[in-house]
Design a protein around this motif. Structure first.
Motif, PDB file in Angstrom:
ATOM      1  N   PRO A  11    -107.934   4.820   1.759  1.00  0.00           N
ATOM      2  CA  PRO A  11    -107.086   5.904   1.246  1.00  0.00           C
ATOM      3  C   PRO A  11    -105.735   5.860   1.959  1.00  0.00           C
ATOM      4  O   PRO A  11    -105.628   5.389   3.098  1.00  0.00           O
ATOM      5  CB  PRO A  11    -107.850   7.173   1.609  1.00  0.00           C
ATOM      6  N   ALA A  12    -104.699   6.331   1.322  1.00  0.00           N
ATOM      7  CA  ALA A  12    -103.337   6.243   1.864  1.00  0.00           C
ATOM      8  C   ALA A  12    -103.239   6.816   3.275  1.00  0.00           C
ATOM      9  O   ALA A  12    -102.559   6.248   4.127  1.00  0.00           O
ATOM     10  CB  ALA A  12    -102.361   6.956   0.940  1.00  0.00           C
ATOM     11  N   GLU A  13    -103.921   7.927   3.563  1.00  0.00           N
ATOM     12  CA  GLU A  13    -103.802   8.535   4.892  1.00  0.00           C
ATOM     13  C   GLU A  13    -104.494   7.736   5.988  1.00  0.00           C
ATOM     14  O   GLU A  13    -104.250   7.947   7.158  1.00  0.00           O
ATOM     15  CB  GLU A  13    -104.315   9.982   4.888  1.00  0.00           C
ATOM     16  N   HIS A  17    -101.125   0.337   7.637  1.00  0.00           N
ATOM     17  CA  HIS A  17     -99.844  -0.293   7.304  1.00  0.00           C
ATOM     18  C   HIS A  17     -98.997   0.558   6.372  1.00  0.00           C
ATOM     19  O   HIS A  17     -98.042   0.074   5.784  1.00  0.00           O
ATOM     20  CB  HIS A  17    -100.106  -1.660   6.656  1.00  0.00           C
ATOM     21  N   ARG A  18     -99.306   1.850   6.252  1.00  0.00           N
ATOM     22  CA  ARG A  18     -98.613   2.686   5.275  1.00  0.00           C
ATOM     23  C   ARG A  18     -97.144   2.910   5.613  1.00  0.00           C
ATOM     24  O   ARG A  18     -96.358   3.272   4.751  1.00  0.00           O
ATOM     25  CB  ARG A  18     -99.334   4.012   5.090  1.00  0.00           C
TER      26      ARG A  18
END
Length: 63
Positions: A11-13, A17-18
């Protein structure tokens, strides 16, 4: 865990590497005020250091 679980995207959170695309950007500078000098910042946060040291001393192993 099967092969499908390993290939799933995080998931994005939770993606480590976001923010990789932001790393090369310059640090933003304040436009309406000057930066606080390091000595003043240190003095501002010194009371919190006391609490941290006290907590660490309370939880230190005894001999």
């Amino acid at each position: 865990m099967n092969d499908n679980d390993q290939s799933r995207e995080l998931p994005a959170e939770r993606d480590p590497h976001r923010y990789d695309d932001m790393l090369p950007l310059p640090h933003p500078e304040p436009k309406h005020h000057m930066r606080m000098p390091r000595a003043k910042r240190a003095a501002q946060f010194a009371p919190f250091a006391f609490h941290t040291e006290k907590r660490d001393a309370e939880h230190a192993p005894t001999e």
